[in-house]
Design a protein around this motif. Structure first.
Motif, mmCIF file in Angstrom:
data_model
loop_
_atom_site.group_PDB
_atom_site.id
_atom_site.type_symbol
_atom_site.label_atom_id
_atom_site.label_comp_id
_atom_site.label_asym_id
_atom_site.label_seq_id
_atom_site.Cartn_x
_atom_site.Cartn_y
_atom_site.Cartn_z
ATOM 1 N N VAL A 131 0.837 -1.205 0.000
ATOM 2 C CA VAL A 131 0.000 0.000 0.000
ATOM 3 C C VAL A 131 0.870 1.253 0.000
ATOM 4 N N GLN A 132 1.910 1.251 0.826
ATOM 5 C CA GLN A 132 2.789 2.413 0.901
ATOM 6 C C GLN A 132 3.543 2.632 -0.402
ATOM 7 N N THR A 133 3.949 1.547 -1.049
ATOM 8 C CA THR A 133 4.622 1.666 -2.342
ATOM 9 C C THR A 133 3.687 2.272 -3.378
ATOM 10 N N ALA A 134 2.431 1.858 -3.358
ATOM 11 C CA ALA A 134 1.447 2.410 -4.297
ATOM 12 C C ALA A 134 1.266 3.911 -4.070
ATOM 13 N N LEU A 135 1.216 4.332 -2.808
ATOM 14 C CA LEU A 135 1.077 5.758 -2.499
ATOM 15 C C LEU A 135 2.285 6.550 -3.008
ATOM 16 N N LEU A 136 3.476 5.992 -2.848
ATOM 17 C CA LEU A 136 4.684 6.680 -3.310
ATOM 18 C C LEU A 136 4.700 6.790 -4.836
ATOM 19 N N VAL A 137 4.342 5.729 -5.509
ATOM 20 C CA VAL A 137 4.310 5.744 -6.978
ATOM 21 C C VAL A 137 3.318 6.789 -7.477
ATOM 22 N N ILE A 138 2.145 6.847 -6.855
ATOM 23 C CA ILE A 138 1.134 7.836 -7.245
ATOM 24 C C ILE A 138 1.662 9.250 -7.013
ATOM 25 N N TRP A 162 4.008 9.262 3.748
ATOM 26 C CA TRP A 162 4.805 9.479 4.958
ATOM 27 C C TRP A 162 4.040 9.063 6.212
ATOM 28 N N HIS A 163 2.759 9.401 6.235
ATOM 29 C CA HIS A 163 1.926 9.077 7.391
ATOM 30 C C HIS A 163 1.937 7.576 7.657
ATOM 31 N N GLN A 164 1.735 6.786 6.614
ATOM 32 C CA GLN A 164 1.725 5.334 6.778
ATOM 33 C C GLN A 164 3.136 4.790 7.014
ATOM 34 N N MET A 165 4.139 5.387 6.389
ATOM 35 C CA MET A 165 5.520 4.953 6.575
ATOM 36 C C MET A 165 5.986 5.168 8.008
ATOM 37 N N SER A 166 5.451 6.184 8.671
ATOM 38 C CA SER A 166 5.848 6.445 10.058
ATOM 39 C C SER A 166 5.509 5.269 10.961
ATOM 40 N N PHE A 167 4.404 4.597 10.682
ATOM 41 C CA PHE A 167 4.027 3.432 11.485
ATOM 42 C C PHE A 167 5.020 2.291 11.283
ATOM 43 N N LYS A 319 6.052 25.388 -5.571
ATOM 44 C CA LYS A 319 6.947 24.440 -4.899
ATOM 45 C C LYS A 319 6.736 24.478 -3.393
ATOM 46 N N LEU A 320 6.719 25.714 -2.846
ATOM 47 C CA LEU A 320 6.534 25.874 -1.404
ATOM 48 C C LEU A 320 5.179 25.334 -0.967
ATOM 49 N N LEU A 321 4.152 25.605 -1.760
ATOM 50 C CA LEU A 321 2.811 25.135 -1.436
ATOM 51 C C LEU A 321 2.745 23.610 -1.414
ATOM 52 N N CYS A 322 3.369 22.976 -2.390
ATOM 53 C CA CYS A 322 3.372 21.503 -2.438
ATOM 54 C C CYS A 322 4.082 20.924 -1.213
ATOM 55 N N ALA A 323 5.216 21.527 -0.846
ATOM 56 C CA ALA A 323 5.955 21.038 0.313
ATOM 57 C C ALA A 323 5.144 21.199 1.595
ATOM 58 N N LEU A 324 4.493 22.349 1.737
ATOM 59 C CA LEU A 324 3.690 22.587 2.945
ATOM 60 C C LEU A 324 2.493 21.650 3.019
ATOM 61 N N ILE A 325 1.852 21.399 1.890
ATOM 62 C CA ILE A 325 0.689 20.507 1.875
ATOM 63 C C ILE A 325 1.091 19.093 2.269
ATOM 64 N N SER A 326 2.166 18.586 1.679
ATOM 65 C CA SER A 326 2.587 17.220 1.986
ATOM 66 C C SER A 326 2.952 17.079 3.462
ATOM 67 N N GLY A 331 1.290 15.715 9.006
ATOM 68 C CA GLY A 331 1.207 16.237 10.365
ATOM 69 C C GLY A 331 0.130 15.582 11.208
ATOM 70 N N VAL A 332 -0.797 14.882 10.558
ATOM 71 C CA VAL A 332 -1.815 14.138 11.310
ATOM 72 C C VAL A 332 -1.153 13.153 12.264
ATOM 73 N N ILE A 333 -0.016 12.592 11.867
ATOM 74 C CA ILE A 333 0.658 11.622 12.723
ATOM 75 C C ILE A 333 1.096 12.262 14.032
ATOM 76 N N HIS A 334 1.482 13.523 13.998
ATOM 77 C CA HIS A 334 1.924 14.203 15.221
ATOM 78 C C HIS A 334 0.738 14.481 16.142
ATOM 79 N N VAL A 335 -0.406 14.746 15.544
ATOM 80 C CA VAL A 335 -1.624 14.871 16.342
ATOM 81 C C VAL A 335 -1.948 13.541 17.002
#
Length: 461
Positions: A131-138, A162-167, A319-326, A331-335
């Protein structure tokens, strides 16, 4: 043969290791150059082992001089008890006997161990990895399409990856992927290449967090001045036994803490940038960094591939917007991480009795209630109580452990067990932060500002 059979735990050996020590005597040996621990009624001198401890020597410095039976048993596999501990034994603990609560708790782990629930579950993680590989490819595909909207969607996908990879990184840090420390270490390096946060940085702080959860003086996961204070105790310039420095509550800290309930979600949205910094600081400053050059290169490779990918987006602002969005999506993981602790009880120093470990975990940790089909979203973090009690248990078994063992244990011993829905948990954290913020605004005795930029850079977690 199982080491949790308490009837044999405090047997008195007939060799030179039968010297009897009181807990008071053990408590005198609590310095980095003189560390004793009491475990299962036996006394160990672990001074020389400190630098070699896989979990870092900080946790030994903090817990030295204590009876650490419960936290030790839940954090270590059987072979450590059988093959490593005997070399450090210097005597036995006077009058030690497990309480009924401890016996019931140990019996649960014994049963889980005998039933095979601590065994690695490779097929489970292979499914997660697909699943994580699929998310990265997308995410990569959408970033390369030359369209801003595609890149923005790709940024969302990257945040989800990233969220799923953190687990996965979390489980590697607990050696629950394969159960083999060296293999899980290399898997954690692979996670760092794609996630960007040092597994060793995480492990150093996380091991301490597990043992002294929500300790004002010891737990790095709640020591977030100058930006966040989960209790008014931080208004009194707390000395951190983890960071070995004072967290100063000066005017800048008071200003930040006074609005922390408004800043909580914005801070969580950009928290990853701080973790990047802390990961590099670890490589340059900390001792005991395993394979320092490899750790450093894994961080560099991540920064190279990610920012190269972002470079395909046209224009600085996009570029900045894309980085902030990702980063905000991730950031849900930190919550999720802070949700289980920020609104719960805090205490000073460390639990003074081994039995208090279980009680402290229940008092400082809450679960997040959710249906089984939503477990993927929380990655096991919704079962924080079970995870803190059995950190080496693979996360797919947490729900079973809760229903079969922990809830009945709490009911039998009249222990409070808190589990709330995700939204209610967020409301509890907001209210707790707001209450502390109001106290901060009323706090008058505040020294002038120190170098808040330096302190902000040192804000780990």
């Amino acid at each position: 043969s199982v080491h949790f059979r308490l009837s044999t735990m405090h047997s008195r050996s007939k060799d030179k290791k039968n010297t009897v020590y009181s807990l008071e005597e053990v408590g005198k040996h609590h310095k980095p150059d003189d560390m004793w621990l009491a475990i299962m009624g036996k006394v160990y001198d672990v001074t020389k082992w400190g630098k070699s401890h896989p979990g870092g020597d900080t946790i030994l410095h903090i817990m030295a001089g204590q009876d650490v039976t419960d936290p030790f048993l839940v954090s270590h596999p059987l072979e450590v008890v059988e093959h490593k501990l005997p070399a450090f034994q210097i005597g036995v603990l006077e009058g030690w006997e497990a309480s009924e609560l401890q016996r019931d708790f140990f019996n649960i782990k014994t049963q889980l161990q005998n039933d095979g629930y601590f065994q690695p579950t490779p097929m489970y993680y292979i499914g997660k990895l697909l699943v994580q590989t699929a998310l990265l490819v997308i995410a990569v595909y959408l970033h390369l399409q030359g369209s801003l909207w595609a890149a923005l969607l790709g940024s969302v996908a990257m945040g989800c990856f990233w969220h799923q990879m953190s687990f996965l990184g979390h489980d590697a840090g607990h050696n629950s992927l394969t159960g083999i420390r060296n293999i899980d270490y290399w898997l954690s390096i692979l996670v760092t290449v794609f996630y960007g946060v040092s597994g060793q940085w995480w492990k150093r702080s996380h091991n301490v967090h597990h043992v002294v959860t929500n300790s004002v003086d010891c737990d790095p996961d709640i020591q977030h001045l100058p930006f966040i204070a989960v209790t008014k105790d931080f208004f009194n310039n707390v000395y951190s036994k983890y960071h070995n420095r004072v967290f100063e509550f000066d005017r800048f800290a008071r200003a930040m803490v006074s609005i922390q309930h408004f800043m909580y979600y914005p801070l969580m949205a950009v928290a990853r940038f701080n973790l990047y910094l802390q990961s590099f600081i670890l490589c340059f400053k900390a001792d005991q960094v395993r394979r320092r050059s490899i750790e450093f290169m894994s961080l560099v490779v991540y920064q190279m591939w990610y920012w190269y990918l972002v470079s395909h987006v046209e224009g600085f602002v996009p570029k900045l917007l894309c980085a902030l969005i990702s980063h905000a999506v991730c950031g849900v993981i930190h919550v999720q991480i802070t949700l289980s602790h920020f609104a719960m009880e805090t205490y000073r120093d460390v639990p003074t009795e081994s039995e208090n470990f279980l009680k402290a975990q229940l008092a400082t940790t809450m679960n997040v209630s959710c249906p089984k089909w939503l477990d993927w979203f929380h990655g096991g973090l919704q079962f924080q109580v079970e995870h803190h009690l059995f950190p080496r248990l693979p996360r797919k078994h947490y729900r079973y452990c809760m229903e079969k063992y922990i809830l009945p244990l709490c009911a039998k011993h009249n222990l409070e067990y808190l589990s709330v829905p995700f939204i209610r948990g967020n409301m509890m954290v907001y209210t707790a932060l707001k209450n502390t913020a109001e106290l901060a605004r009323k706090h008058k005795r505040v020294p002038p500002d120190t170098n808040f930029i330096k302190r902000a850079m040192m804000a780990q977690g």
